[in-house]
Each structure stands twice: as structure tokens, then as C-alpha cells.
Design a protein around this motif. Structure first.
Motif: not given
Ligand code: ADP
Ligand code: ADP
Length: 222
Positions: A107-117, A119-121, A156-164
């Protein structure tokens, strides 16, 4: 739709008075939904190619577009923003935070993006379930096998819905059976629509991908 578009890319490093040309006019296109292995021996230029694809480094000449954006003319801050948005990185040695549980790492990358705890969890839990680790979310890295640690790092790589999903020797620290299981995981994620590029020196691993790009002495052969 091209996610990766490279045209006549040259990359060289200054070595004192000399110049070492590592990529010699490389042209390459990867479409959304592909699963590509970049295969080559040590020193062939794979990491250099990966660093350019991942916007960690920029080209000397030629053109590189990622999801349609021209990468040549960007500042460090812009490159960093593009990396965060576009790319999920997976490394040979997992690079997980040892003091944090699987779910906290993911969940770390999502928290760093400012998502609330909350939703990130929930999102981290969903992605950990997707990689088959729903029953290991509260384990710390050292309480997990190498293959499980690599699946946490894929989550962790997938959690932010990357394009690659961009993976540098993702099986390099694993025994061959576990390495094949990780490749099966990538195949499954690819079938779900993820675009995947892995870098490897292992022919057998590369064969699991749907397309192989050979790198040799700074040239690519497809
Ligand atoms: P691979 O990942 O296939 O082992 P690399 O891309 O790491 O290959 O390296 C290709 C060549 O470029 C090697 O000869 C390496 O020594 C050289 N090289 C890589 N990075 C640098 C750098 N930052 N400065 C100078 N030479 C480099
Ligand atoms: P995908 O198969 O591409 O993940 P889904 O329709 O399953 O597509 O999910 C759409 C989005 O919502 C994705 O970003 C996914 O990660 C997220 N998502 C789906 N289910 C959950 C859930 N139960 N909790 C948190 N996020 C979820």
C-alpha cells in the motif's frame, strides 16, 4: 496502440576520452497488452535499455515515446512523475522494506500518492489476493519464501495500475522452479490485460514470454 516507441535510439557513456556506445540506433515498438522478454548476455546493454524504457535515463539521440509522450525533453521532476504514473518496477532482489508487512509494502506507493489509508489498504489487499498471497498479507518479507517475496513486489508494482510492468531479472534470485512459477504469474497477469516487459539473460525464462527481443552488442534482433 504503442506503449513503447523507440526510433534510432543511441545511448553512449563517456569513459575518459573515449565514448562507449551501448545502444546503436535501436528501434523498438511494444503495443498495449504484449508480454515481451528482452534477452541478452551480461554487458549486452539490457539494463541500459531498461533504464531508458523506465525513464531512469534518457537517450543521446533518436526518439523515445512512452504512452505517446516524448521522453527526450523532460526534466528530472517530470521524468519522476511519468515513472510513477506509467511504470510498475520489479527488481531481481525484490527491494521490499524488511520492517513492514506485505500489505504495508504494497500500500506504500498509494499512500505516497496521497490515497487515504482505507482505500489504499483495500486496493493492496485486492492486488495481493490477485498474486495468490491473500493468506500472507501480514507477513514480513523474511517470513516469506523468495517466490512469495517476488509476488509481493509484483503486487507493489501493480497496485497503482501502471501501463507497463517492467521487470529487471525478476527470476535472477530464485531457483529455476520458482522462477518458472513467477513467469506463470506474469503470463496470468498478461492474460488479464497487463503489458509486461521483462529483462533476462536466461533463455528458458525468456521462452515463457510471448515475444523475445534479443540484445547483442548494442543491437536488437527480433
Ligand atoms: P547488461 O544489463 O546487458 O549487463 P548494461 O546495459 O548494464 O548491460 O551494460 C552495457 C555496457 O555499458 C557495459 O559495457 C557496461 O559496462 C556499460 N555501462 C553501463 N552503464 C554504464 C555507465 N553508467 N557508465 C559507463 N558505462 C556503463
Ligand atoms: P482488473 O481486473 O483490471 O483489476 P477490476 O474490474 O477487477 O479490473 O477492477 C477495477 C479496478 O478496481 C482496478 O483498479 C482494481 O484494482 C480495483 N478493485 C477491484 N476490486 C477491488 C476491491 N475489492 N478492493 C479494492 N480495489 C478493487
Amino acid at each position: 496502440e504503442n506503449i513503447i516507441y523507440m526510433k534510432d535510439v543511441v545511448k553512449s557513456y563517456k569513459m575518459g576520452n573515449n565514448e562507449l556506445v551501448v545502444l546503436k540506433e535501436v528501434s523498438l515498438q511494444v503495443k498495449r497488452g504484449e508480454f515481451v522478454a528482452v534477452l541478452g548476455p551480461s554487458g549486452s546493454g539490457k539494463s541500459t535499455l531498461m533504464n531508458i524504457i523506465g525513464c531512469i535515463d534518457v537517450v543521446n539521440s533518436g526518439e523515445y515515446r512512452l504512452s505517446g509522450q516524448n521522453i527526450d525533453a523532460k526534466s528530472e521532476d517530470e521524468l519522476s512523475a511519468i515513472r510513477n504514473r506509467e511504470i510498475g518496477f520489479v527488481f531481481q532482489k525484490f527491494n521490499l522494506l524488511p520492517k513492514y508487512t506485505a500489505i504495508h509494502n504494497v500500500q506504500m506507493p498509494l499512500l505516497l500518492r496521497g490515497l487515504d489509508r482505507k482505500t489504499a489498504y483495500e486496493k493492496a489487499k485486492y492486488v495481493l489476493e490477485k498474486v495468490g498471497l491473500g493468506d500472507r498479507i501480514d507477513h514480513k518479507p523474511l517470513e516469506l519464501s523468495g517466490g512469495q517475496q517476488q509476488r509481493v513486489s509484483i503486487a507493489r508494482a501493480l497496485v497503482g495500475d501502471p501501463n507497463i510492468l517492467l521487470a529487471d531479472e525478476p527470476t535472477g534470485a530464485l531457483d529455476s522452479q520458482t522462477g518458472k512459477e513467477i513467469m506463470d504469474m506474469f503470463l496470468q497477469l498478461n492474460q488479464q490485460g497487463n503489458t509486461i516487459v521483462i529483462i533476462t539473460h536466461d533463455e528458458e525464462i525468456a521462452q515463457k514470454a510471448k515475444r523475445i527481443i534479443h540484445v547483442k552488442d548494442g543491437n536488437i534482433y527480433q
